[in-house]
Scaffold this motif. Sequence first.
Motif, short mmCIF file in Angstrom:
data_model
loop_
_atom_site.label_atom_id
_atom_site.label_comp_id
_atom_site.label_asym_id
_atom_site.label_seq_id
_atom_site.Cartn_x
_atom_site.Cartn_y
_atom_site.Cartn_z
N PRO A 133 -2.49 -2.96 16.19
CA PRO A 133 -3.91 -2.67 16.41
C PRO A 133 -4.78 -3.33 15.34
O PRO A 133 -4.26 -3.88 14.36
N ASP A 134 -6.10 -3.26 15.52
CA ASP A 134 -7.00 -3.93 14.58
C ASP A 134 -7.08 -3.24 13.23
O ASP A 134 -7.57 -3.82 12.26
N TYR A 135 -6.61 -1.99 13.13
CA TYR A 135 -6.47 -1.34 11.83
C TYR A 135 -5.26 -0.40 11.87
O TYR A 135 -4.82 0.03 12.93
N LEU A 136 -4.73 -0.13 10.69
CA LEU A 136 -3.58 0.74 10.52
C LEU A 136 -4.00 1.86 9.58
O LEU A 136 -4.83 1.64 8.69
N VAL A 137 -3.46 3.06 9.77
CA VAL A 137 -3.79 4.16 8.88
C VAL A 137 -2.50 4.82 8.41
O VAL A 137 -1.67 5.23 9.23
N LEU A 138 -2.35 4.91 7.10
CA LEU A 138 -1.23 5.63 6.51
C LEU A 138 -1.74 7.01 6.13
O LEU A 138 -2.73 7.13 5.40
N VAL A 139 -1.10 8.05 6.64
CA VAL A 139 -1.52 9.42 6.36
C VAL A 139 -0.47 10.07 5.48
O VAL A 139 0.72 10.07 5.81
N TYR A 175 4.35 8.60 3.99
CA TYR A 175 4.23 7.96 5.30
C TYR A 175 5.59 7.91 5.98
O TYR A 175 6.61 7.66 5.35
N VAL A 176 5.61 8.14 7.27
CA VAL A 176 6.84 8.05 8.04
C VAL A 176 7.23 6.57 8.17
O VAL A 176 6.38 5.69 8.23
N GLY A 177 8.49 6.30 8.16
CA GLY A 177 8.95 4.92 8.29
C GLY A 177 10.21 4.72 7.48
O GLY A 177 10.75 5.65 6.91
N ARG A 178 10.65 3.48 7.44
CA ARG A 178 11.89 3.23 6.74
C ARG A 178 11.73 3.48 5.24
O ARG A 178 10.65 3.32 4.66
N CYS A 179 12.83 3.83 4.61
CA CYS A 179 12.86 4.13 3.19
C CYS A 179 12.48 2.90 2.39
O CYS A 179 12.95 1.79 2.66
N VAL A 232 11.96 10.02 -2.64
CA VAL A 232 11.89 10.16 -1.17
C VAL A 232 11.21 11.47 -0.80
O VAL A 232 11.61 12.54 -1.26
N ARG A 233 10.18 11.38 0.03
CA ARG A 233 9.47 12.56 0.52
C ARG A 233 9.32 12.45 2.03
O ARG A 233 9.16 11.36 2.57
N PRO A 234 9.34 13.59 2.71
CA PRO A 234 9.17 13.56 4.16
C PRO A 234 7.71 13.27 4.53
O PRO A 234 6.82 13.34 3.69
N SER A 235 7.51 12.96 5.78
CA SER A 235 6.15 12.75 6.29
C SER A 235 5.60 14.08 6.80
O SER A 235 6.34 15.06 7.00
N LEU A 236 4.31 14.12 7.05
CA LEU A 236 3.70 15.29 7.67
C LEU A 236 4.26 15.51 9.07
O LEU A 236 4.48 16.64 9.50
N GLU A 266 0.84 -1.21 0.00
CA GLU A 266 0.00 0.00 0.00
C GLU A 266 0.86 1.25 0.00
O GLU A 266 0.54 2.23 -0.67
N ARG A 267 1.95 1.25 0.75
CA ARG A 267 2.87 2.39 0.74
C ARG A 267 3.38 2.66 -0.67
O ARG A 267 3.43 3.81 -1.11
N LEU A 268 3.78 1.61 -1.37
CA LEU A 268 4.30 1.78 -2.73
C LEU A 268 3.23 2.39 -3.65
O LEU A 268 3.52 3.31 -4.41
N LYS A 269 2.00 1.89 -3.56
CA LYS A 269 0.90 2.44 -4.37
C LYS A 269 0.67 3.91 -4.05
O LYS A 269 0.54 4.74 -4.95
N ILE A 270 0.60 4.23 -2.76
CA ILE A 270 0.34 5.60 -2.33
C ILE A 270 1.45 6.52 -2.79
O ILE A 270 1.20 7.60 -3.34
#
Length: 180
Positions: free
Chosen positions: A169-175, A111-115, A137-141, A89-93
């Motif tokens: 958790p039962d769901y994850l959200v990528l912002v 999304y914040v996280g590893r490259c 590569v783009r920074p996160s909010l 999903e990160r790659l698609k986004i």
Amino acid sequence: MEKYPDYTVEELTAEIPVADYIAGYRDADKFIRFCRECPSYGASWGCPPFEFDADAELRRYESAVIYATKIVPARPLLLSEVQDFIRPERLKIERRLLELERETGGRAFAYVGRCLYCGDKPCARLKKLPCRHPDKVRPSLEAFGFDISLTLGRLFGLELKWGHNGCAPDYLVLVSALFK
């Protein structure tokens, strides 16, 4: 809503004037303090400190389109599985954001996280070298001081959830976002 064998995805979008988003959702001092506690601070090209004025960069834009990608796993996940699990999903986004950035002349925030692009190689920043993938590569909010919990609550009516006892958790959200 899209269904996959391992998860369901719900895409949510909200648009807000950048000035309003800055005024109501940004506390740069608070969130940069959190960034300083992270091992990626100064060690990744997607993380602060930046070699440019973040405030001036934000003021270039009028409107922010905020994206919340809610991922509901079909089975319970361990926290150790999350980064690999959300990778597709990160790659698609990120591909979509970079396309929109090119089309609009805007600025993508991922999304914040590893490259996603250097694989197992350490970030070139550690050796004071330029980013290997500056076109991707783009920074996160968060790296610009925005409160993601507040963003999710006010703009989408979602709670930012955290894992417990090694379980996700039962769901994850990528912002993510596109400022234009």
